[in-house]
Design a protein around this motif. Structure first.
Motif, PDB file in Angstrom:
ATOM      1  N   LYS A  32       0.805  -1.231   0.000  1.00 32.09           N
ATOM      2  CA  LYS A  32       0.000   0.000   0.000  1.00 32.09           C
ATOM      3  C   LYS A  32       0.838   1.282   0.000  1.00 32.09           C
ATOM      4  O   LYS A  32       0.368   2.326  -0.421  1.00 32.09           O
ATOM      5  N   HIS A  56       0.948   7.814  -1.822  1.00 29.60           N
ATOM      6  CA  HIS A  56       1.373   6.622  -1.078  1.00 29.60           C
ATOM      7  C   HIS A  56       2.892   6.445  -1.038  1.00 29.60           C
ATOM      8  O   HIS A  56       3.388   5.443  -0.530  1.00 29.60           O
ATOM      9  N   LEU A 256      -2.683   4.557   6.916  1.00 25.70           N
ATOM     10  CA  LEU A 256      -3.847   4.319   6.085  1.00 25.70           C
ATOM     11  C   LEU A 256      -4.927   3.641   6.923  1.00 25.70           C
ATOM     12  O   LEU A 256      -4.626   2.823   7.799  1.00 25.70           O
TER      13      LEU A 256
END
Length: 257
Positions: A32, A56, A256
């Motif tokens: 991620k 990200h 996240l």
């Protein structure tokens, strides 16, 4: 599942020209987020630009220990760059006796400057050490380095213990999957679960079964799977603990949901 590649070089040849594909592959493999590592003053802007353009991706600022005749950052410059919201670590920095011999006063000074910048900024160090473990640990101890990670760990349990005793984290790359990596595999079993990270060092050191091919952040999944088997654990749990460890160490990175 949520994996993070804690060390890659997205501005290097083999990755920089195909970032959309690289990011799609990350998504498919539950990777991620990734930390793009700076290795020189000249290319820091490239690394930072990638981080700024992609939510990200995060960046470090630093100069690799291998290059003798390369422009330096001052401590003040490193500290100033460390204020950028996307810059979350100092390095990679450290000592390398494999590629560098002779009078290494310049390497020691560069390392000391990076440690000082990390201490002043509060950001963690990203440490490169090759054939120089004892002196690396000595300098970290003498300069009272406050936090960081030994990236691409290639040493034995004894060195792992020394790093852990200093409060450092230890990151395993694809090398841990190689057949001749018994010492590294023992260390991967030894490191406590609250101090372990995984990385690719992409585009280098692709793990089995991708060995010999260009590496990329998506392949950190293979390293996580291998480490899980070594430790008698699930890849889901290794993903969970390495992600939590990454957030604890690189605490400027937003978690996240």
């Amino acid at each position: 599942m949520h994996l993070i590649d804690s060390h890659c070089h997205l501005n290097f040849d083999g990755l920089s020209s195909r970032l959309p594909e690289v990011f799609d592959n990350m998504k498919e493999n539950d990777v991620k987020q990734a930390l793009a590592i700076s290795v020189s003053r000249q290319t820091f802007s490239e690394v930072l630009a990638i981080a700024e353009a992609h939510e990200h991706i995060f960046a470090t600022v630093g100069i690799h220990p291998d290059e003798k005749d390369t422009p330096e950052f001052t401590v003040a410059e490193l500290v100033e760059h460390a204020k950028h919201p996307k810059v979350v670590g100092i390095g990679e920095t450290g000592l390398d006796y494999h590629w560098c011999q002779g009078d290494l006063g310049w390497q020691y000074q560069r390392f000391a400057d990076h440690i000082e910048a990390a201490n002043q900024s509060g950001l963690p160090l990203v440490i490169h050490t090759r054939d120089a473990a004892a002196d690396t640990m000595r300098m970290l101890r003498e300069h009272q380095a406050h936090a960081g990670v030994i990236h691409c760990f290639t040493e034995n349990v004894e060195v792992a213990k020394a790093a852990l005793d200093l409060g450092f984290y230890i990151s395993f790359s694809g090398i841990v999957t190689f057949k001749n990596a018994a010492d590294i595999q023992e260390a991967a079993k030894y490191v406590p679960q609250d101090r372990i990270l995984v990385e690719t060092d992409a585009p280098f050191l692709a793990p089995v079964p991708k060995r010999g091919k260009p590496n990329e952040p998506a392949y950190v999944r293979y390293t996580a799977e291998f480490v899980a088997k070594l430790r008698g654990d699930s890849v889901e749990h290794i993903a969970e603990i390495t992600t939590e460890n990454f957030y604890r160490l690189f605490n400027k990175v937003p978690k996240l949901a």
